[in-house]
Motif scaffolding. Structure first.
Motif, PDB file in Angstrom:
ATOM      1  N   LEU A  56       0.935  -1.253  -0.080  1.00 40.52           N
ATOM      2  CA  LEU A  56      -0.017  -0.026  -0.110  1.00 40.52           C
ATOM      3  C   LEU A  56       0.785   1.318  -0.052  1.00 40.52           C
ATOM      4  O   LEU A  56       0.500   2.186  -1.055  1.00 40.52           O
ATOM      5  N   VAL A  57       1.678   1.136   0.748  1.00 37.67           N
ATOM      6  CA  VAL A  57       2.756   2.361   0.930  1.00 37.67           C
ATOM      7  C   VAL A  57       3.536   2.413  -0.680  1.00 37.67           C
ATOM      8  O   VAL A  57       3.570   3.656  -1.134  1.00 37.67           O
ATOM      9  N   ARG A  58       3.776   1.349  -1.126  1.00 34.13           N
ATOM     10  CA  ARG A  58       4.672   1.389  -2.360  1.00 34.13           C
ATOM     11  C   ARG A  58       3.467   2.032  -3.539  1.00 34.13           C
ATOM     12  O   ARG A  58       4.176   2.823  -4.030  1.00 34.13           O
ATOM     13  N   CYS A  59       2.323   1.399  -3.509  1.00 32.08           N
ATOM     14  CA  CYS A  59       1.575   2.151  -4.331  1.00 32.08           C
ATOM     15  C   CYS A  59       1.357   3.674  -4.297  1.00 32.08           C
ATOM     16  O   CYS A  59       1.023   4.524  -5.531  1.00 32.08           O
ATOM     17  N   ARG A  60       1.431   4.270  -3.102  1.00 33.30           N
ATOM     18  CA  ARG A  60       1.247   5.594  -2.836  1.00 33.30           C
ATOM     19  C   ARG A  60       2.505   6.270  -2.905  1.00 33.30           C
ATOM     20  O   ARG A  60       2.446   7.678  -3.026  1.00 33.30           O
ATOM     21  N   GLU A  68      13.924   0.708   4.156  1.00 31.85           N
ATOM     22  CA  GLU A  68      13.060  -0.224   5.207  1.00 31.85           C
ATOM     23  C   GLU A  68      12.639   0.653   6.388  1.00 31.85           C
ATOM     24  O   GLU A  68      11.737   0.677   6.848  1.00 31.85           O
ATOM     25  N   VAL A  69      13.411   1.656   6.568  1.00 35.38           N
ATOM     26  CA  VAL A  69      13.078   2.537   7.858  1.00 35.38           C
ATOM     27  C   VAL A  69      11.907   3.524   7.272  1.00 35.38           C
ATOM     28  O   VAL A  69      10.981   3.871   8.002  1.00 35.38           O
ATOM     29  N   GLU A  70      12.023   3.881   6.053  1.00 38.64           N
ATOM     30  CA  GLU A  70      10.903   4.706   5.374  1.00 38.64           C
ATOM     31  C   GLU A  70       9.630   4.046   5.441  1.00 38.64           C
ATOM     32  O   GLU A  70       8.556   4.508   5.618  1.00 38.64           O
ATOM     33  N   TYR A  71       9.483   2.786   4.891  1.00 43.77           N
ATOM     34  CA  TYR A  71       8.539   1.690   5.040  1.00 43.77           C
ATOM     35  C   TYR A  71       7.951   1.875   6.228  1.00 43.77           C
ATOM     36  O   TYR A  71       6.704   1.929   6.518  1.00 43.77           O
ATOM     37  N   ASP A  72       8.739   1.491   7.379  1.00 40.44           N
ATOM     38  CA  ASP A  72       8.412   1.565   8.529  1.00 40.44           C
ATOM     39  C   ASP A  72       7.728   2.657   9.071  1.00 40.44           C
ATOM     40  O   ASP A  72       6.684   2.563   9.892  1.00 40.44           O
ATOM     41  N   PHE A  73       8.082   3.928   8.869  1.00 38.08           N
ATOM     42  CA  PHE A  73       7.468   5.127   9.406  1.00 38.08           C
ATOM     43  C   PHE A  73       6.065   5.223   8.657  1.00 38.08           C
ATOM     44  O   PHE A  73       5.098   5.531   9.553  1.00 38.08           O
ATOM     45  N   HIS A  74       6.244   4.886   7.343  1.00 33.57           N
ATOM     46  CA  HIS A  74       4.571   5.097   6.562  1.00 33.57           C
ATOM     47  C   HIS A  74       3.719   4.128   7.251  1.00 33.57           C
ATOM     48  O   HIS A  74       2.480   4.408   7.532  1.00 33.57           O
ATOM     49  N   VAL A 111      -4.889  -1.421  -3.723  1.00 30.96           N
ATOM     50  CA  VAL A 111      -3.859  -1.984  -4.021  1.00 30.96           C
ATOM     51  C   VAL A 111      -3.947  -3.063  -5.159  1.00 30.96           C
ATOM     52  O   VAL A 111      -3.310  -3.253  -5.969  1.00 30.96           O
ATOM     53  N   ARG A 112      -5.172  -3.851  -4.882  1.00 31.20           N
ATOM     54  CA  ARG A 112      -5.594  -4.683  -5.657  1.00 31.20           C
ATOM     55  C   ARG A 112      -5.786  -4.411  -7.300  1.00 31.20           C
ATOM     56  O   ARG A 112      -5.386  -5.041  -8.122  1.00 31.20           O
ATOM     57  N   THR A 113      -6.120  -3.275  -7.718  1.00 30.80           N
ATOM     58  CA  THR A 113      -6.477  -2.720  -8.989  1.00 30.80           C
ATOM     59  C   THR A 113      -5.262  -1.541  -9.221  1.00 30.80           C
ATOM     60  O   THR A 113      -5.400  -0.975 -10.411  1.00 30.80           O
ATOM     61  N   ASN A 114      -4.353  -1.544  -8.467  1.00 25.86           N
ATOM     62  CA  ASN A 114      -2.955  -0.628  -8.697  1.00 25.86           C
ATOM     63  C   ASN A 114      -2.469  -0.934 -10.195  1.00 25.86           C
ATOM     64  O   ASN A 114      -2.429   0.292 -10.879  1.00 25.86           O
ATOM     65  N   ARG A 115      -2.305  -1.969 -10.513  1.00 25.76           N
ATOM     66  CA  ARG A 115      -1.778  -2.265 -11.737  1.00 25.76           C
ATOM     67  C   ARG A 115      -2.623  -2.202 -12.977  1.00 25.76           C
ATOM     68  O   ARG A 115      -2.585  -2.518 -14.081  1.00 25.76           O
TER      69      ARG A 115
END
Length: 366
Positions: A56-60, A68-74, A111-115
């Protein structure tokens, strides 16, 4: 008769097709979930919520590689004080005795329709989510239903078929031997729920008939489009008269030479059914036809001269050396793709024509 009434004949545990949802931030759901876990009703549990949150974070934030630190923050921001266990929803599939931890509806769909982006834009996705589609016939129709579900071009599917799965169906229906004798509508509805538990599915396990046309077409809101791919000659004719009466477009995949019929009764309510190939046939006259007369009508409707050579050779063998007309998985899957593509464009007002079209692989790849 309501759609729920239609499912009453298959409401036992063996034929359930709707998953259950538990949100553990609520005490009542948490107690029910713990009871399920301790009561022996579950044999497998999948909790990949952190992986889904990361996606979800990667989609946004698609522009760069996050650490990984940034992922954990979001992810910490998304949790907003909740525990990972309380985030999202736990979905229980009773036919699999399986519990899965998922994102809740809006984030799951995001997320599921992101692609799909931008072949289907977010605005188009939201428009399609308001649409209701009916599918009659779950052999060819199963491929169509699953493709529609994967692409998510509607918010509700109504599935009608009276038949159960036989071994010979497995040449074209995506299922397994453990589903023999299970109603085809149940198999399709379960597969859709496993792809997307938030997609609304209603089933009509007695198929369509004169007692439930109104329920199928209008209960819970009128259908936006009918996909007719059933074997019954009566239902082919009667469903079109009902669709024309209500101004609902009809799409039919015939599964030979990639033949697709489109009838825009929404744009042309006086259009003759089946492009006029049914002549003066009416529901009243239909009931008086002999089997030979029905076959003659059917051959005219499918334009027998334009059938594939192998299908032409097969028809005289029906009830002699074969029990019914042949169908291949490759043609069924192609029909699922073609029908879904056309239905999406109809629902988005990008395609307004009626007519008969062919996507013949032997013609294009020869």
């Amino acid at each position: 008769m309501s759609k729920q009434d239609e499912t009453s004949g298959v409401s036992n545990a063996m034929h359930t097709y709707r998953p259950s949802f538990f949100r553990t931030q609520y005490t009542e759901d948490r107690v029910k979930l713990e009871s399920l876990r301790s009561g022996g009703g579950m044999v497998f549990e999948s909790d990949e919520i952190k992986r889904q949150l990361k996606e979800l974070v990667r989609c946004r934030y698609p522009s760069g590689q996050l650490s990984e630190v940034e992922y954990d923050f979001h992810i910490h921001e998304l949790l907003a004080g909740r525990s990972m266990t309380e985030y999202g929803v736990w979905v229980y599939y009773p036919w699999r005795k399986t519990l899965v931890h998922l994102l809740d509806e809006a984030e799951f769909i995001e997320v599921r329709t992101n692609r799909n982006q931008y072949k289907i834009t977010q605005a188009e996705r939201d428009t399609l989510a308001t649409k209701k589609l009916g599918i009659v016939g779950l052999s060819v129709g199963q491929s169509i239903a699953l493709t529609i579900a994967m692409e998510r071009i509607c918010g509700e599917l109504r599935l009608a078929d009276f038949d159960e799965l036989d071994l010979s169906n497995l040449n074209r229906i995506r299922s397994g031997v453990f589903n023999l004798s299970v109603p085809k509508v149940i198999i399709a509805a379960r597969e859709i729920a496993e792809i997307d538990p938030y997609l609304e599915v209603s089933i009509f396990p007695s198929g369509l008939n004169t007692t439930n046309y109104t329920s199928f077409f209008t209960d819970g809101g009128q259908l936006d489009l009918l996909i007719e791919v059933c074997d019954s000659f009566e239902v082919k004719i009667e469903s079109r008269f009902k669709a024309r009466e209500l101004g609902i477009p009809v799409v039919m995949d015939t599964n030979d030479r990639g033949m697709l019929d489109i009838e825009r009764f929404d744009l042309n309510p006086d259009r003759p059914i089946l492009h006029g190939l049914a002549d003066d046939l009416t529901p009243e006259k239909l009931r008086e036809l002999s089997e030979i007369e029905r076959l003659k009508y059917l051959m005219k409707i499918v334009d027998a001269d334009k059938l594939s050579e192998r299908m032409k050779r097969s028809i005289p063998e029906i009830k002699r050396t074969i029990s019914s007309w042949p169908q291949l998985a490759s043609a069924v899957v192609l029909g699922g793709a073609i029908t879904t593509d056309v239905c999406r464009r109809i629902l988005l007002n990008e395609f307004t024509s009626s007519g008969r079209y062919y996507m013949d692989m032997e013609q294009y790849i020869a």
